[in-house]
Write a protein that holds these residues in place. Structure first.
Motif, short mmCIF file in Angstrom:
data_model
loop_
_atom_site.label_atom_id
_atom_site.label_comp_id
_atom_site.label_asym_id
_atom_site.label_seq_id
_atom_site.Cartn_x
_atom_site.Cartn_y
_atom_site.Cartn_z
N LEU A 253 2.84 16.65 -11.71
CA LEU A 253 1.52 17.54 -12.07
C LEU A 253 1.61 18.95 -11.53
O LEU A 253 1.36 19.77 -12.39
N VAL A 254 1.95 18.96 -10.25
CA VAL A 254 1.83 20.28 -9.71
C VAL A 254 3.35 21.01 -9.76
O VAL A 254 4.15 20.31 -9.42
N ARG B 250 0.85 -1.24 -0.02
CA ARG B 250 -0.05 0.06 -0.11
C ARG B 250 0.77 1.22 0.00
O ARG B 250 0.62 2.19 -1.06
N LYS C 49 2.28 1.76 -3.49
CA LYS C 49 1.23 2.48 -4.12
C LYS C 49 0.92 3.79 -4.07
O LYS C 49 0.91 4.81 -5.06
N ILE C 50 0.93 4.10 -2.63
CA ILE C 50 0.79 5.83 -2.38
C ILE C 50 2.10 6.45 -2.79
O ILE C 50 1.90 7.57 -3.37
N LEU D 147 3.22 10.68 -9.00
CA LEU D 147 2.34 11.36 -10.14
C LEU D 147 1.86 12.75 -9.93
O LEU D 147 2.03 13.67 -10.76
N LEU D 148 1.34 13.09 -8.80
CA LEU D 148 1.04 14.17 -8.35
C LEU D 148 1.90 15.44 -8.25
O LEU D 148 1.90 16.42 -8.78
N LEU E 176 2.01 17.38 0.11
CA LEU E 176 0.41 17.23 0.21
C LEU E 176 -0.24 18.63 0.22
O LEU E 176 -1.03 19.13 -0.24
N GLU F 178 3.86 6.02 -5.18
CA GLU F 178 3.73 5.98 -6.82
C GLU F 178 2.77 7.19 -7.15
O GLU F 178 3.35 8.08 -7.82
N ARG F 179 1.63 7.30 -6.32
CA ARG F 179 0.73 8.28 -6.92
C ARG F 179 1.23 9.73 -6.42
O ARG F 179 0.94 10.65 -7.26
N MET F 180 1.86 9.59 -5.31
CA MET F 180 2.36 10.90 -4.80
C MET F 180 3.57 11.51 -5.96
O MET F 180 3.56 12.63 -6.23
#
Lengths: 483, 176
Positions: free
Chosen positions: A333-334, A319, A322-323, A329-330, A347, A325-327
């Motif tokens: 983007l930002v 988990r 995964k988190i 991606l974010l 965050l 990895e998503r971070m």
């Protein structure tokens, strides 16, 4: 056959087996001229079970034996031998063919390449030998052998042997499951490896073999938890306690992204070593975004070095990865998040960015709202012009509006304009930042103004249908009449 | 305003973005642009003349455009549309499929201040797991950026046109 007996076989083979020598020379099993006593052992176990079982044991034994003392240079030869043996095991029901194939294969293998092996080579080899090749099984074996061979030369032979011995000792009931698991997993495993063979790093190579073997071990443990006890007593080497090994292995191996690229493969902990090296070798494979999904619904996880290996921790680790990895991606983007490290600060940045974007949307909508009336007012006089523009031969849809009342005609015009609108916006979609042909839109707005402000839904529906389907023409008169 | 109802009915049909990846590449800006421009044109001739209410509508229209282009597969788009539809106090013509987040495997814990804040910011973020929340947040950010850029370009263009019209008003006969 007792475990100790098998152990002796293994030991004997290690001592005698050299990288270039056929392993079968040392075979002491009298039953057949098996080059590999491992294979023989596998036979004895597996003869009563399905073919997979002995394949698996043979695989493990084959894998383990050469890894013990195979120097890096002879990897390819040994690998070819492995592949050949695997093929022989797969295809022939008896052990003799393996011996038969062994020596010719040895010579055959010596010639080709240290370059990345082509599975076709082994396949062709098999065919040359006249073996009935079961393509899928053969491919599986080859893949497995390839992946196994990629770890050659670095693993602790002793541990490996222990593991393999325990594998062959594993209960028959567990074998089928684990073998199929191993076989099924190996293709997935090997698929990622084909391009990277021979393994770039030794550490990863060394890790993989014990990883595979131990994984089979663990899986077997999961399926039949009786045989594992033998593994520990049989292995006098410094192996991790089998229960500890089994649990993480009981979870399927997952191509963990962030995991152990930084782990150092040490000998002391084969389990962790295999994990680390395995993960170290697999970062690029992991970049395949886990395409080879395991056949079951598990998520393959690897226990990392020095970390708890129970089920909960593993799930948490998955988990967490995964988190992270998503971070990432974010973060991409930002804007401006690249320099920031730490989840909390990032965050915070993300939240602020989203809030600022929402505020921007609100502000822009307000601006549009205030901007419009002026444009509308100005555009009224330009309506004829817009209508002329609308008459440009575009793929317009003719709305058979029968009514001749001015509002309806206006509506027709506006629909045409809307069509033009759509066409224009479509054409301008690539240049959104540049000028968009808005006058037609405004013209439409003004035209619809004449229709009255009621029933915008219907008007919208009209427009929509006009855009979407040309068959919807009948709707328009009705809706317009409704107004 | 029946825009959202219509779009509700037609949005999914016009969307074809079956992307299972984490960050689905959005449909091109054109789909959002077209939709938004239509809505904009519709809103512009709205009876209500107060700019604030129109701004409100425009904002809602923008959000709905965004949500529709994102697709019903994104949880935030569904939640956003639900919110917008509810605000208009009209029953949605078509019930959007219940999001998978309803099946709560993990109860979202409000321990982390940042996580709670993120949930508040991202529409539909209350019922999601953390992983999913991050996913949706990334998608939402992408959509928001696209929407902002689109609206900004419209505003720029309109202001430009406005200035052009002003100039042309001086000479009504002369136009392009």
């Amino acid at each position: 056959m007792s475990g100790m007996e098998k152990e002796r076989f293994f030991v004997g083979n290690w001592q005698l087996a050299d990288a270039g020598l056929p392993l079968g020379v040392n075979s002491s099993s009298g039953a057949d001229q098996l080059p590999n006593s491992f294979v023989n052992l596998g036979w004895e176990h597996a003869m009563r079970q399905n073919s997979h079982a002995h394949i698996e044991s043979a695989l493990s034994s084959l894998v383990s034996s050469p890894s013990f003392n195979a120097p890096a240079g002879n990897d390819s030869v040994v690998i070819r031998e492995l592949i050949g043996r695997l093929g022989s095991i797969c295809n022939s029901g008896d052990a003799s063919p393996s011996s038969r194939y062994h020596s010719p294969r040895a010579s055959y293998y010596s010639t080709p390449l240290n370059s990345p092996p082509k599975l076709n080579i082994s396949g062709a080899d098999h065919q040359q030998q006249g073996m009935l090749v079961n393509p899928t099984a053969d491919a599986q074996f080859e893949l497995f052998a390839e992946s196994a061979a990629s770890k050659l030369g670095f693993a602790e032979a002793g541990k490996l042997s222990r593991v393999s011995s325990s594998q062959s000792l594993a209960a028959p009931s567990g074998k089928e499951v684990t073998v199929s698991d191993a076989v099924m997993e190996m293709p997935k495993f090997g698929r990622g490896r084909v391009s990277k063979w021979p393994p770039p790093e030794a550490s990863s190579a060394s890790g993989k073999l014990p990883a595979v073997v131990a994984e089979n071990n663990g899986r077997k443990r999961k399926a039949a938890p009786k045989g594992k006890g033998k593994a520990s007593p049989s292995s006098s080497l410094a192996m991790d306690p089998p229960p500890k090994e089994g649990n993480p292995d009981s979870k399927r191996r997952k191509q963990a992204e962030a995991s152990a690229a930084d782990r150092s493969p040490t000998v002391s902990k084969p389990k962790t070593e295999q994990n680390s090296s395995d993960d170290g070798q697999k970062p690029t494979e992991n970049d395949n975004a886990n395409p080879p999904e395991p056949p079951k619904d598990y998520i393959h996880v690897r226990a990392r070095r020095g970390q708890a290996t129970d089920g909960h921790s593993l799930a948490e680790r998955v988990r967490r990865e995964k988190i992270s990895e998503r971070m990432k991606l974010l973060q991409d983007l930002v804007p401006g998040c690249n320099k920031v490290t730490g989840k909390a600060v990032m965050l915070d940045e993300i939240i602020n960015y989203i809030q600022s974007l929402q505020r921007q949307v609100e502000f822009l909508s307000m601006k549009l709202a205030t901007l419009n009336p002026q444009l509308e007012f100005n555009m009224v006089c330009l309506l004829p012009k817009d209508m002329h523009q609308a008459d440009v031969p575009l793929p317009q849809q003719v709305f058979p509006l029968d009514t001749a009342t001015s509002p309806f005609s206006f509506a027709q015009q506006s629909l045409k304009i809307a069509e033009t609108n759509r066409f224009n916006t479509h054409a301008a979609k690539n240049q959104l930042d540049s000028s968009i042909q808005l006058p037609p839109i405004v013209g439409l707005t003004d035209a619809t103004n004449y229709l009255g402000n009621s029933d915008k839904d219907d008007l919208w529906y009209v427009i929509q249908t006009g855009f979407a389907r040309s068959q919807e023409a009948p709707f328009s008169p009705q809706t317009l009449r409704a107004e | 305003m029946g825009v959202i109802d219509i779009m509700d009915a037609k949005g999914t049909s016009s969307l074809g973005n079956p992307n299972p990846n984490i960050l689905t590449p959005h449909p091109s800006k054109s789909s959002v642009a077209i939709r938004f421009l239509r809505v904009l044109s519709l809103v512009r001739h709205t009876a209500s003349s107060s700019p604030s209410s129109r701004a409100c509508r425009i904002r809602r229209a923008a959000c709905s455009c965004m949500a529709y282009s994102a697709g019903p597969r994104r949880a935030w788009s569904r939640a956003l549309l639900r919110k917008l539809v509810r605000r208009r106090r009209k029953p949605p013509r078509r019930d959007l499929p219940r999001p998978a987040a309803i099946i709560r495997r993990r109860r979202p814990v409000g321990g982390d201040r940042l996580e709670v804040a993120l949930r508040r910011v991202v529409p539909g973020g209350a019922g999601m797991e953390y992983c999913r929340l991050l996913e949706e947040a990334a998608d939402y950010v992408k959509c928001l950026v696209m929407q902002v850029r689109l609206m900004q370009s419209i505003v720029d263009f309109e202001s430009h046109v406005h200035s052009v019209n002003k100039r042309s008003e001086i000479d009504p006969g002369d136009r392009n």
